[in-house]
Design a protein around this motif. Structure first.
Motif, PDB file in Angstrom:
ATOM      1  N   GLY A   1      62.035  10.209  37.289  1.00  0.00           N
ATOM      2  CA  GLY A   1      62.988  11.309  37.282  1.00  0.00           C
ATOM      3  C   GLY A   1      62.426  12.516  38.005  1.00  0.00           C
ATOM      4  N   GLN A   2      63.064  13.641  37.773  1.00  0.00           N
ATOM      5  CA  GLN A   2      62.660  14.883  38.434  1.00  0.00           C
ATOM      6  C   GLN A   2      61.767  15.695  37.487  1.00  0.00           C
ATOM      7  OE1 GLN A   2      65.775  16.993  40.480  1.00  0.00           O
ATOM      8  NE2 GLN A   2      64.832  18.973  40.097  1.00  0.00           N
ATOM      9  N   PHE A   3      60.727  16.314  38.049  1.00  0.00           N
ATOM     10  CA  PHE A   3      59.854  17.151  37.239  1.00  0.00           C
ATOM     11  C   PHE A   3      59.211  18.227  38.107  1.00  0.00           C
ATOM     12  CE2 PHE A   3      56.833  14.417  39.229  1.00  0.00           C
ATOM     13  CZ  PHE A   3      55.562  14.958  39.093  1.00  0.00           C
ATOM     14  N   THR A   4      58.597  19.184  37.469  1.00  0.00           N
ATOM     15  CA  THR A   4      57.871  20.225  38.184  1.00  0.00           C
ATOM     16  C   THR A   4      56.416  19.823  38.309  1.00  0.00           C
ATOM     17  OG1 THR A   4      59.344  21.959  37.369  1.00  0.00           O
ATOM     18  CG2 THR A   4      57.186  22.650  38.187  1.00  0.00           C
ATOM     19  N   MET A   5      55.978  19.641  39.536  1.00  0.00           N
ATOM     20  CA  MET A   5      54.600  19.241  39.804  1.00  0.00           C
ATOM     21  C   MET A   5      53.793  20.469  40.178  1.00  0.00           C
ATOM     22  SD  MET A   5      53.251  16.191  42.272  1.00  0.00           S
ATOM     23  CE  MET A   5      51.511  15.746  42.341  1.00  0.00           C
ATOM     24  N   GLY A   6      52.527  20.485  39.773  1.00  0.00           N
ATOM     25  CA  GLY A   6      51.695  21.644  40.041  1.00  0.00           C
ATOM     26  C   GLY A   6      51.947  22.743  39.026  1.00  0.00           C
ATOM     27  N   SER A   7      51.262  23.858  39.212  1.00  0.00           N
ATOM     28  CA  SER A   7      51.377  24.952  38.250  1.00  0.00           C
ATOM     29  C   SER A   7      51.072  26.287  38.907  1.00  0.00           C
ATOM     30  CB  SER A   7      50.420  24.727  37.084  1.00  0.00           C
ATOM     31  OG  SER A   7      50.444  25.817  36.184  1.00  0.00           O
ATOM     32  N   ASP A   8      51.831  27.296  38.483  1.00  0.00           N
ATOM     33  CA  ASP A   8      51.571  28.684  38.889  1.00  0.00           C
ATOM     34  C   ASP A   8      51.038  29.493  37.709  1.00  0.00           C
ATOM     35  OD1 ASP A   8      52.573  28.297  41.536  1.00  0.00           O
ATOM     36  OD2 ASP A   8      54.607  28.398  40.734  1.00  0.00           O
ATOM     37  N   HIS A   9      50.686  28.806  36.631  1.00  0.00           N
ATOM     38  CA  HIS A   9      50.209  29.485  35.429  1.00  0.00           C
ATOM     39  C   HIS A   9      48.873  30.172  35.703  1.00  0.00           C
ATOM     40  CE1 HIS A   9      48.752  29.935  31.233  1.00  0.00           C
ATOM     41  NE2 HIS A   9      50.043  30.002  30.951  1.00  0.00           N
ATOM     42  N   GLU A  10      48.595  31.224  34.954  1.00  0.00           N
ATOM     43  CA  GLU A  10      47.371  31.990  35.167  1.00  0.00           C
ATOM     44  C   GLU A  10      46.107  31.170  34.930  1.00  0.00           C
ATOM     45  OE1 GLU A  10      47.258  33.987  30.668  1.00  0.00           O
ATOM     46  OE2 GLU A  10      47.629  35.240  32.430  1.00  0.00           O
TER      47      GLU A  10
ATOM     48  N   ALA B   1      53.862  25.451  42.235  1.00  0.00           N
ATOM     49  CA  ALA B   1      54.673  24.472  41.519  1.00  0.00           C
ATOM     50  C   ALA B   1      55.936  24.180  42.320  1.00  0.00           C
ATOM     51  CB  ALA B   1      55.039  25.005  40.134  1.00  0.00           C
ATOM     52  N   TYR B   2      56.394  22.939  42.309  1.00  0.00           N
ATOM     53  CA  TYR B   2      57.585  22.570  43.074  1.00  0.00           C
ATOM     54  C   TYR B   2      58.217  21.332  42.457  1.00  0.00           C
ATOM     55  CZ  TYR B   2      54.379  19.190  45.204  1.00  0.00           C
ATOM     56  OH  TYR B   2      53.472  18.186  45.411  1.00  0.00           O
ATOM     57  N   SER B   3      59.440  21.055  42.861  1.00  0.00           N
ATOM     58  CA  SER B   3      60.194  19.950  42.267  1.00  0.00           C
ATOM     59  C   SER B   3      59.893  18.639  42.986  1.00  0.00           C
ATOM     60  CB  SER B   3      61.695  20.248  42.354  1.00  0.00           C
ATOM     61  OG  SER B   3      62.442  19.212  41.760  1.00  0.00           O
ATOM     62  N   VAL B   4      59.641  17.599  42.194  1.00  0.00           N
ATOM     63  CA  VAL B   4      59.325  16.265  42.708  1.00  0.00           C
ATOM     64  C   VAL B   4      60.144  15.240  41.931  1.00  0.00           C
ATOM     65  CG1 VAL B   4      57.508  14.501  42.858  1.00  0.00           C
ATOM     66  CG2 VAL B   4      56.994  16.857  43.467  1.00  0.00           C
ATOM     67  N   GLU B   5      60.534  14.166  42.605  1.00  0.00           N
ATOM     68  CA  GLU B   5      61.194  13.053  41.954  1.00  0.00           C
ATOM     69  C   GLU B   5      60.345  11.797  42.132  1.00  0.00           C
ATOM     70  OE1 GLU B   5      65.103  12.638  43.517  1.00  0.00           O
ATOM     71  OE2 GLU B   5      65.828  14.527  42.692  1.00  0.00           O
ATOM     72  N   VAL B   6      60.211  11.034  41.045  1.00  0.00           N
ATOM     73  CA  VAL B   6      59.486   9.759  41.131  1.00  0.00           C
ATOM     74  C   VAL B   6      60.345   8.649  40.544  1.00  0.00           C
ATOM     75  CG1 VAL B   6      57.175  10.759  41.091  1.00  0.00           C
ATOM     76  CG2 VAL B   6      58.300  10.188  38.931  1.00  0.00           C
ATOM     77  N   SER B   7      60.193   7.463  41.088  1.00  0.00           N
ATOM     78  CA  SER B   7      60.852   6.290  40.534  1.00  0.00           C
ATOM     79  C   SER B   7      60.129   5.842  39.269  1.00  0.00           C
ATOM     80  CB  SER B   7      60.847   5.147  41.547  1.00  0.00           C
ATOM     81  OG  SER B   7      61.630   5.452  42.677  1.00  0.00           O
ATOM     82  N   GLY B   8      60.825   5.033  38.455  1.00  0.00           N
ATOM     83  CA  GLY B   8      60.201   4.491  37.264  1.00  0.00           C
ATOM     84  C   GLY B   8      59.130   3.466  37.606  1.00  0.00           C
ATOM     85  N   TYR B   9      58.193   3.254  36.690  1.00  0.00           N
ATOM     86  CA  TYR B   9      57.087   2.326  36.913  1.00  0.00           C
ATOM     87  C   TYR B   9      56.460   1.972  35.564  1.00  0.00           C
ATOM     88  CZ  TYR B   9      54.862   6.915  36.592  1.00  0.00           C
ATOM     89  OH  TYR B   9      54.499   8.172  36.180  1.00  0.00           O
TER      90      TYR B   9
ATOM     91  N   CYS C   1      61.278  16.196  47.653  1.00  0.00           N
ATOM     92  CA  CYS C   1      59.982  15.517  47.638  1.00  0.00           C
ATOM     93  C   CYS C   1      60.075  14.363  46.650  1.00  0.00           C
ATOM     94  CB  CYS C   1      58.878  16.496  47.243  1.00  0.00           C
ATOM     95  SG  CYS C   1      57.231  15.865  47.592  1.00  0.00           S
ATOM     96  N   ARG C   2      60.306  13.192  47.197  1.00  0.00           N
ATOM     97  CA  ARG C   2      60.582  12.022  46.374  1.00  0.00           C
ATOM     98  C   ARG C   2      59.499  10.974  46.572  1.00  0.00           C
ATOM     99  NH1 ARG C   2      66.479  10.516  47.213  1.00  0.00           N
ATOM    100  NH2 ARG C   2      66.742  12.243  45.731  1.00  0.00           N
ATOM    101  N   ASN C   3      58.922  10.501  45.474  1.00  0.00           N
ATOM    102  CA  ASN C   3      57.851   9.512  45.511  1.00  0.00           C
ATOM    103  C   ASN C   3      56.755   9.863  46.525  1.00  0.00           C
ATOM    104  OD1 ASN C   3      59.007   7.761  43.552  1.00  0.00           O
ATOM    105  ND2 ASN C   3      60.389   6.931  45.106  1.00  0.00           N
ATOM    106  N   PRO C   4      56.197  11.069  46.435  1.00  0.00           N
ATOM    107  CA  PRO C   4      55.157  11.455  47.403  1.00  0.00           C
ATOM    108  C   PRO C   4      53.887  10.635  47.211  1.00  0.00           C
ATOM    109  CG  PRO C   4      55.273  13.066  45.640  1.00  0.00           C
ATOM    110  CD  PRO C   4      56.442  12.133  45.439  1.00  0.00           C
ATOM    111  N   THR C   5      53.222  10.364  48.302  1.00  0.00           N
ATOM    112  CA  THR C   5      51.966   9.607  48.266  1.00  0.00           C
ATOM    113  C   THR C   5      50.788  10.447  48.719  1.00  0.00           C
ATOM    114  OG1 THR C   5      52.422   8.734  50.468  1.00  0.00           O
ATOM    115  CG2 THR C   5      53.102   7.395  48.591  1.00  0.00           C
ATOM    116  N   GLY C   6      51.012  11.755  48.912  1.00  0.00           N
ATOM    117  CA  GLY C   6      49.903  12.631  49.254  1.00  0.00           C
ATOM    118  C   GLY C   6      49.618  12.694  50.739  1.00  0.00           C
TER     119      GLY C   6
END
Length: 367
Positions: free
Chosen positions: A65-74, A83-91, A304-309
């Protein structure tokens, strides 16, 4: 890190702070990959439906599903943002880290010898080092790995040679070197595993290593925006939910969570996906090459869907050394040094590095 740290101990090279993300050099700039080839989604297809039939043994379905990847937290480091939005397939994902018993079955079936058990090849080693680096004596180019060797007193936290040592003879069978053993520790995570070793096991098992995005999505356990995988408190109601360092790092581990080093798998509660030790215990390999600006580059992708880096590795601190991303933190993560017991935390590790707090788990595609 393996080869670099070996030479540090042998030749007296200055150690770099793991907090320093600004050091660069002319040679590093010349070999730095361009932004255009820094990231590439593997597929635009999103698969979320759970496959019919029984789950593979020892694995659980991660719905994607969709989630927030990374962090801008202190509390986050520069390499965790933005932080940005990413989607991944199930696995499918292993419920716990690969254990000593499971890895032993693999080596007995295949005869596989890990990187830490092999003699060091100087011709390969020097490719990761500045030109002109002198060759160490042959008697020290022996198989080995990195062990945690804490000092007896407080030390400067910018110099990891104060608590990491190269130990000839250390490997997954002998985690502290000759004289140590994994006897009676079948259900502990296997450690001293280099990237090549983890890949070889995954291929033998009919699986693969998770991408960084897959690992981070799984570690969040279906939550979002929380400081930790389980909420906003590190120890809610005084309860420890992961294996990490308590006390004065690195010399005084008071082990309030019950463990001074790695713990048996499933010693702590699973997250909402049924995953044990996805945070803490030992670091785990992902399949992504490391770059400090990966999130900055991937955040530019509309979907950004199923990124592989990245397509290749680049670390300005060690520009000659190919590195992959490791995730999850370990029993050595401390709020005094590196609070990497968070889903967004990420570290760079040399692909040939075996360490006393580094293991892995596998994933399997739906189809």
């Amino acid at each position: 890190m393996k080869l670099h740290t070996l030479l540090v101990s042998l030749l007296g090279f200055g150690l770099l702070s793991c907090q320093n993300t600004n050091q660069d050099s002319k040679s590093a700039a010349e070999t730095k990959p361009t932004a255009e080839n820094s990231s590439s989604p593997s597929t635009s297809i999103l698969i979320s439906a759970k496959p019919a039939g029984e789950a593979p043994e020892g694995m659980v379905w991660i719905p994607g599903g969709q989630f927030t990847m990374g962090s801008d937290h202190e509390t986050a480091t520069d390499i965790e943002g933005p932080a940005y939005s990413v989607e991944v397939s199930g696995y499918w994902m292993d419920t716990h880290e690969v254990t000593n018993a499971e890895f032993r079955k693999f080596t007995e079936a295949t005869g596989y010898v890990t990187v830490a058990e092999r003699p060091i090849d100087w011709e390969e080693m020097k490719k990761q080092l500045p030109p002109g680096t002198p060759k160490p004596a042959d008697e020290v180019l022996q198989p080995g790995s990195l062990i945690f060797d804490p000092p007896s007193q407080a030390v400067p936290l910018h110099d990891y040679s104060q608590w990491w040592s190269w130990k000839i003879g250390a490997n997954w069978r002998y985690p502290k070197g000759p004289g140590s053993s994994i006897e009676g520790k079948d259900n502990f995570p296997v450690t001293h595993i280099a990237y090549e070793d983890a890949q070889a096991y995954a291929q033998w098992a009919g699986k693969r290593l998770p991408t960084e995005a897959e690992y981070e999505f799984a570690a969040q356990g279906g939550t979002t925006g929380q400081a930790f995988a389980w909420g906003d408190e590190l120890t809610p109601s005084g309860k420890y939910l992961a294996n990490f360092f308590q006390g004065d790092f690195p010399h005084n581990n008071v082990s309030t969570d019950g463990f001074a080093s790695a713990s048996p798998v499933k010693s702590f509660p699973p997250n909402d996906y049924g995953l044990y030790d996805i945070i803490g215990n030992v670091w785990e390999w992902s399949s992504d090459w490391y770059r400090p600006d990966t999130h900055a580059q991937q955040s530019k992708i509309t979907v950004c869907r199923n990124p592989t880096g990245p397509n290749q590795s680049y670390d300005p601190q060690e520009p000659y050394t190919p590195k992959r991303v490791i995730k999850g933190g370990s029993y050595l993560c401390s709020d005094q040094y590196c609070s990497n017991y968070r889903p967004s935390a990420r570290m760079a590790t040399a692909v040939d590095s075996g360490q006393e707090h580094l293991g892995f788990r596998c994933v399997k595609d739906a189809g």
